[in-house]
Scaffold this motif. Structure first.
Motif, PDB file in Angstrom:
ATOM      1  N   ILE A  18       0.859  -1.274  -0.062  1.00  0.00           N
ATOM      2  CA  ILE A  18      -0.029   0.014  -0.086  1.00  0.00           C
ATOM      3  C   ILE A  18       0.894   1.100   0.135  1.00  0.00           C
ATOM      4  N   TRP A  32      -2.795   6.051   4.913  1.00  0.00           N
ATOM      5  CA  TRP A  32      -2.479   5.047   3.855  1.00  0.00           C
ATOM      6  C   TRP A  32      -3.546   4.817   2.779  1.00  0.00           C
ATOM      7  N   GLN A  34      -4.737   2.448  -1.010  1.00  0.00           N
ATOM      8  CA  GLN A  34      -4.147   1.489  -2.059  1.00  0.00           C
ATOM      9  C   GLN A  34      -3.406   2.141  -3.398  1.00  0.00           C
ATOM     10  N   THR A  35      -3.606   3.432  -3.489  1.00  0.00           N
ATOM     11  CA  THR A  35      -2.904   3.963  -4.598  1.00  0.00           C
ATOM     12  C   THR A  35      -2.418   5.189  -4.044  1.00  0.00           C
ATOM     13  N   ALA A  39      -3.982   7.535  -1.092  1.00  0.00           N
ATOM     14  CA  ALA A  39      -3.435   8.068   0.259  1.00  0.00           C
ATOM     15  C   ALA A  39      -3.262   9.520   0.487  1.00  0.00           C
TER      16      ALA A  39
END
Length: 73
Positions: A18, A32, A34-35, A39
């Motif tokens: 991540i 945080w 996933q991309t 983020a």
């Protein structure tokens, strides 16, 4: 009023696949996703919360400092 664009922002891949996003100057201002875009979107939300905390405490957000990354040789 300061905005996220007033600060050095770091977005990097994490060890878990991540992306981590944070403002080095502001302790606790990290998120945080996933991309990288996800983020950053989460970081905007966290930054706004921290900004509100500072406001409630009657404090001003600190001025950004120049971030220098040195190669470890």
């Amino acid at each position: 009023m300061k905005s996220l664009q007033d600060y050095t922002t770091v977005i990097r891949p994490d060890n878990n696949g991540i992306f981590a996003a944070y403002i080095p100057l502001l302790s606790g201002c990290h998120a945080w996703g996933q991309t990288p875009d996800e983020a950053r979107a989460e970081l905007i939300y966290v930054f706004e919360m921290i900004q509100e905390e500072y406001k409630e405490e009657g404090r001003s957000l600190p001025e950004d400092v120049e971030l220098v990354i040195a190669n470890a040789s």
